[in-house]
Design an enzyme around this catalytic site. Sequence first.
Site, short mmCIF file in Angstrom:
data_model
loop_
_atom_site.label_atom_id
_atom_site.label_comp_id
_atom_site.label_asym_id
_atom_site.label_seq_id
_atom_site.Cartn_x
_atom_site.Cartn_y
_atom_site.Cartn_z
N ASP A 176 0.95 -1.15 -0.02
CA ASP A 176 -0.13 -0.02 -0.26
C ASP A 176 0.78 1.18 -0.07
O ASP A 176 1.94 1.27 -0.05
CB ASP A 176 -0.96 -0.09 1.20
CG ASP A 176 -0.23 -0.52 2.58
OD1 ASP A 176 0.96 -0.15 2.67
OD2 ASP A 176 -1.16 -1.25 3.40
N ASP A 216 -8.32 -3.33 13.95
CA ASP A 216 -9.83 -3.43 13.55
C ASP A 216 -9.64 -4.69 12.51
O ASP A 216 -10.68 -4.85 11.85
CB ASP A 216 -10.20 -2.17 13.02
CG ASP A 216 -9.48 -1.65 11.63
OD1 ASP A 216 -8.62 -2.14 11.46
OD2 ASP A 216 -9.95 -0.66 11.56
N GLU A 258 -10.00 -1.58 5.17
CA GLU A 258 -10.59 -1.17 6.21
C GLU A 258 -11.88 -2.10 6.43
O GLU A 258 -12.37 -2.73 5.54
CB GLU A 258 -11.00 0.11 6.35
CG GLU A 258 -9.77 1.26 6.32
CD GLU A 258 -8.98 1.36 7.58
OE1 GLU A 258 -9.01 0.14 8.27
OE2 GLU A 258 -8.50 2.23 7.85
#
Length: 261
Positions: free
Chosen positions: A67, A136, A143
């Site tokens: 990324d 998370d 995400e």
Amino acid sequence: MEVVVLQDRTDIGRIAADAVSALLNRKPDAVLGLATGSSPLSIYDELVSRYEAGELSFRQARGFTLDEYVGLPADHPERYRTVIDAVFASRVDFADGAVQGPDGLAADIPAACAAYENAIRAAGGVDLQILGIGTDGHIGFNEPGSSLASRTRIKTLTRQTRIDNARFFDDDVDAVPTHCLTQGLGTISEARHIVLVATGRGKAEAVHHLVEGPVSAMWPATVLQHHPHVTVLLDDAAARRLQLVDYYRETYRSKPDWQGI
């Protein structure tokens, strides 16, 4: 999915480096998927030590990063292409241009993402992908809510991810970019072998969902449950919520030496 609980980061780095070394010994032109962040640092340090000892070479290998932040200047110290060069690529003998990353400064973001997918495909795909995991459950910058079939694309970072990454920006959340380019979950899942590293109590909840929870876009890393060759390397703290941790320990102790990870 194989879960291996080890004593500390040093052991994790050693076991992961064993897998990379074995790959390069049988396939010198292997393609490596390179993650940034704190989790993989022990792996890179161990690989550098082995390179310096003359035990392995990256001269024919290729690397693709996961990324990149959107909009960080090319000379910014937290630009991921700069980071991976500093912590690993420049410390071994990759050929010039052998390590690539998504172009976070591209004028045409969709075209840049498509070009990155094509570059990975043209290289023959990733042989071994190193991953961390967010608190998370994100991998790369996928995400919660990310499509399990997603490809390289632009993503908006959650506030939690920006808070987690603020330590790299002098603890200033507002300095952390809002957007990034990331390999998608579908892209990551095409790697032939995935080695995911997690350490510390802060990762225990995400690891629990990754290994023992249902597959869900709310915990993106759970897509790896569908992958045929995933190795999860943990310390005790990251493994503390696993219900079957004793079984994972027994299984690893009982493996034949030739099997590796």
